[in-house]
Design a protein around this motif. Structure first.
Motif, mmCIF file in Angstrom:
data_model
loop_
_atom_site.group_PDB
_atom_site.id
_atom_site.type_symbol
_atom_site.label_atom_id
_atom_site.label_comp_id
_atom_site.label_asym_id
_atom_site.label_seq_id
_atom_site.Cartn_x
_atom_site.Cartn_y
_atom_site.Cartn_z
ATOM 1 N N HIS A 222 13.515 -14.911 13.937
ATOM 2 C CA HIS A 222 13.598 -13.463 13.744
ATOM 3 C C HIS A 222 13.158 -13.149 12.320
ATOM 4 N N ILE A 223 12.066 -12.372 12.201
ATOM 5 C CA ILE A 223 11.499 -12.066 10.891
ATOM 6 C C ILE A 223 11.377 -10.555 10.757
ATOM 7 N N GLU A 224 11.781 -10.044 9.596
ATOM 8 C CA GLU A 224 11.624 -8.619 9.295
ATOM 9 C C GLU A 224 10.874 -8.465 7.985
ATOM 10 N N VAL A 225 9.950 -7.491 7.979
ATOM 11 C CA VAL A 225 9.274 -7.087 6.740
ATOM 12 C C VAL A 225 9.592 -5.611 6.557
ATOM 13 N N ALA A 226 10.474 -5.315 5.572
ATOM 14 C CA ALA A 226 10.949 -3.949 5.367
ATOM 15 C C ALA A 226 10.506 -3.444 4.009
ATOM 16 N N LYS B 134 0.812 -1.209 0.000
ATOM 17 C CA LYS B 134 0.000 0.000 0.000
ATOM 18 C C LYS B 134 0.847 1.262 0.000
ATOM 19 N N PHE B 135 1.927 1.235 0.781
ATOM 20 C CA PHE B 135 2.683 2.465 1.035
ATOM 21 C C PHE B 135 4.013 2.530 0.286
ATOM 22 N N THR B 136 4.289 1.538 -0.579
ATOM 23 C CA THR B 136 5.542 1.545 -1.339
ATOM 24 C C THR B 136 5.237 1.916 -2.795
ATOM 25 N N PRO B 137 5.838 2.971 -3.303
ATOM 26 C CA PRO B 137 5.562 3.386 -4.696
ATOM 27 C C PRO B 137 6.246 2.467 -5.710
ATOM 28 N N ALA B 138 5.883 2.595 -6.951
ATOM 29 C CA ALA B 138 6.522 1.825 -8.036
ATOM 30 C C ALA B 138 8.015 2.108 -8.033
ATOM 31 N N GLY B 139 8.785 1.053 -8.277
ATOM 32 C CA GLY B 139 10.236 1.185 -8.244
ATOM 33 C C GLY B 139 10.818 0.932 -6.865
ATOM 34 N N GLY B 140 9.950 0.776 -5.864
ATOM 35 C CA GLY B 140 10.422 0.535 -4.503
ATOM 36 C C GLY B 140 10.721 -0.938 -4.242
ATOM 37 N N THR B 141 11.104 -1.232 -3.004
ATOM 38 C CA THR B 141 11.516 -2.589 -2.645
ATOM 39 C C THR B 141 10.840 -3.020 -1.361
ATOM 40 N N ILE B 142 10.398 -4.280 -1.338
ATOM 41 C CA ILE B 142 9.897 -4.917 -0.118
ATOM 42 C C ILE B 142 10.769 -6.130 0.141
ATOM 43 N N THR B 143 11.329 -6.206 1.366
ATOM 44 C CA THR B 143 12.275 -7.275 1.679
ATOM 45 C C THR B 143 11.793 -8.059 2.887
ATOM 46 N N LEU B 144 11.793 -9.382 2.782
ATOM 47 C CA LEU B 144 11.503 -10.279 3.899
ATOM 48 C C LEU B 144 12.807 -10.913 4.344
#
Length: 623
Positions: free
Chosen positions: A537-541, A517-527
């Motif tokens: 230990h889990i991170e969603v960045a 929802k909050f990441t624009p096109a060209g952005g990155t989501i990392t698990l």
């Protein structure tokens, strides 16, 4: 006890000297038989005094000793009380009560130290004719005696403790032998009285210590205030031998309530406002008071004078620097008992202990009241929570079926299976489907939140790595459509989790959906997935918009949304992150967040896990 033993030893030495004198008189050319008789009588008197431990038992022995030596027709013993500075006649024989009352009245007219001069060593052959008795002539004649002798009771330290007066009905000339015998007998009586007095004082001191111990135990163990107040007044009255007493407790600074002991029933002891009076003087100054003559005191109150209060001792009830009230003891109806400094010190000591005990019981009562109120509030809250959960569960259950039916019929309409639709009708069908889907998601979120709150979760062994890989597969196509890079960093081996896979999947769905929802096109989501011991230990960045610092602390609250009102660009129920927190904590884990505006947000989850036992390799089949 040391002083008691010393006094008794002095009496024993006196006895030994008398025995030696009697032995010497038995030798040839000794004194007259009368002297031997007097010495023998004195020896017997000293022996009889040794075994006595109380004054009432001593008086008859003194009478016998006096009659065996000086043969008076009457006798009176006068004792000086150094604590109260008074002189009194505790024992007499052969004299009328009228005469003794007259003598006691004379003694009360001046301090005891001055009256001791009247007990100087004297021998009056005929008191009815002696000029020094002019003031007492009538009462002496009425009494009927003539000769009078007085011997001071002087102990080994030269201290006068009173005197013994002997009376004869006939005229008796001065006899030096009788005078010596009188002095010796008076000295032995003084030693015996001192021995008994010291013994009594020691016994009373031990008794006071015992009573003080009982008072302290009572103050420390009594569980309620009314019982404590009634008990402490009674016990202190017994401690200092007071007739009556009371405790006054200050209420709201200007009212005093009273808790009496042995106070006349007719007295009105209703709560009293702050007026004059010794009770309020003690509270006002927070200082003890000792009054020897209450009726003459300027702060004396008429109703207490009417009740017969003669002497008064009072002390404040102190708790640290606060005066909670006062403890007062008094004697009634011309009681001969006078309070002294020792009594005042005892009342002050008990007042301090009682003040602390009263304060502690008040604090305990307040704590118990607050605890009861809190328990009632918690019980009420638990009832409300149960009602809320039941309502949520019922509503969720009742909404599922109609929402499903509505969605199904809306889908049929939109697919034109029931007939051709124009553009407006198609658009309306899609709106219905979208809104129904939103309501369905809200119901599902509420149901999941309720399950997490009530710990109604399934427990199964979950392969954490496979859970994350399946999540990546589900969202990969969406990431490509939105031109967002979806990446994973997994540092195997990863512990497994014992929990509910459906609810845990909802946790990661919510976090990843928020990231999209909050990441624009060209952005990155990392698990990111790694092990910390046996914890997962889990991170969603994401590299999205970020969350303002002033709103970061509230994002886990129910129905809270960073964007609010008509300016909202991203729709949602406001339960997603609440659900994340509840489900993670139901799995005994924690969730935290870090964010920076324009840089992105990172959610970190830590959940207890375990490494499964390795499965043994199957034995190879024989060829």
């Amino acid at each position: 006890m040391d002083d008691h033993n010393k006094t008794k030893d002095a009496l024993i030495r006196e006895l030994e000297q008398l025995r030696s004198q009697v032995a010497a008189q038995d030798q040839p050319s000794a004194a007259s038989p009368q002297n031997i008789e007097e010495l023998t009588a004195l020896t017997h008197a000293a022996e009889s005094f040794l075994g006595v431990h109380d004054l009432p038992s001593l008086w008859p022995r003194i009478k016998t000793a006096v009659q065996n030596t000086l043969q008076p027709d009457r006798m009176a013993i006068f004792i000086y009380d150094s604590e109260n500075d008074t002189l009194s006649c505790p024992y007499y024989f052969g004299l009328s009560q009228t005469y003794i009352d007259h003598i006691n009245k004379i003694f009360r007219e001046a301090p005891g130290t001055e009256q001791l001069n009247r007990l100087a060593s004297i021998w009056i052959e005929d008191a009815q004719a002696d000029p020094s008795f002019n003031d007492l002539r009538e009462i002496v004649k009425a009494e009927g005696f003539h000769a009078l002798a007085s011997f001071p009771l002087i102990d080994n330290r030269g201290k006068t403790g009173g005197g013994i007066a002997l009376y004869w009905d006939e005229i008796r000339p001065l006899n030096s032998s009788h005078v010596n015998t009188g002095h010796t007998l008076a000295h032995m009586i003084a030693l015996a009285i001192n021995t008994i007095t010291l013994f009594t004082q020691t016994r009373e001191a031990l008794q006071r210590e015992t009573q003080l111990g009982e008072i302290s135990r009572m103050l420390n163990t009594t569980p309620d205030l009314p019982t404590l107040l009634g008990s402490v007044v009674k016990m202190v009255a017994e401690l200092i031998k007071a007739d009556s007493g009371l405790i006054g407790l200050v209420i709201d600074r200007d009212i005093m309530t009273f808790y009496p002991h042995n106070v006349p029933n007719w007295m009105n002891l209703r709560p009293a406002p702050r007026p004059r009076g010794l009770a309020w003087q003690i509270v006002r100054n927070c200082e003890p008071i000792l009054v020897a003559d209450y009726p003459d005191h300027p702060e004396a109150m008429q109703k207490w004078i009417k009740a017969g209060v003669t002497t008064f001792v009072g002390a404040p009830l102190r708790a640290h620097d606060h005066c909670l009230g006062m403890l007062a003891l008094f004697n009634l109806n011309n009681s001969p008992r006078l309070f002294n400094q020792r009594d005042l010190d005892l009342v002050v000591s008990v007042g301090q202990q009682a003040g602390t005990a009263i304060q502690n019981l008040r604090m305990l009562a307040e704590t118990q009241q607050r605890a009861a109120a809190m328990a009632a509030a918690l019980n009420r809250q638990a009832e409300l929570d149960m009602m809320k959960n039941n309502f949520t569960q019922s509503v969720s259950h009742e909404l599922r079926s109609p929402l499903g039916i509505i969605y199904g019929h809306a889908e049929l309409l939109a697919s034109e299976s029931l007939g051709e639709l124009n553009e407006d009708q198609k658009q309306s069908s899609k709106i219905i489907m979208r809104r129904v889907l939103m309501l369905t998601n809200l119901v599902e979120d509420l149901t999941a939140l309720l399950a997490a709150e009530t710990q109604e979760l399934r427990r199964e062994d979950i392969d954490t790595t496979m859970l994350i890989y399946s999540l990546l597969a589900d969202y990969q196509m969406r990431a490509e459509d939105l031109e967002i890079s979806l990446e994973a960093e997994i540092a195997e081996p990863i512990p497994w989790i014992r929990g509910d896979s459906t609810h845990l999947r909802r946790v990661f769905d919510n976090l990843v959906s928020n990231a999209f929802k909050f990441t624009p096109a060209g952005g990155t989501i990392t698990l990111r997935l790694n092990a910390e011991g046996e914890d997962v230990h889990i991170e969603v960045a994401d590299s999205g918009e970020g969350i303002p610092d002033d709103k970061l602390g509230r994002i886990f609250e129910r129905f809270y949304q960073v964007e609010s009102g008509s300016a909202r660009r991203h729709k949602g129920t406001g339960l997603g992150l609440t659900l994340v927190k509840e489900i993670v904590e139901a799995h005994r884990g924690t969730v935290s967040v870090k964010s920076e505006l324009g840089q992105g947000t990172t959610f970190t989850i830590l959940i207890p896990g375990f490494f499964p036992e390795p499965v043994a390799d199957q034995a190879e089949a024989p060829e």
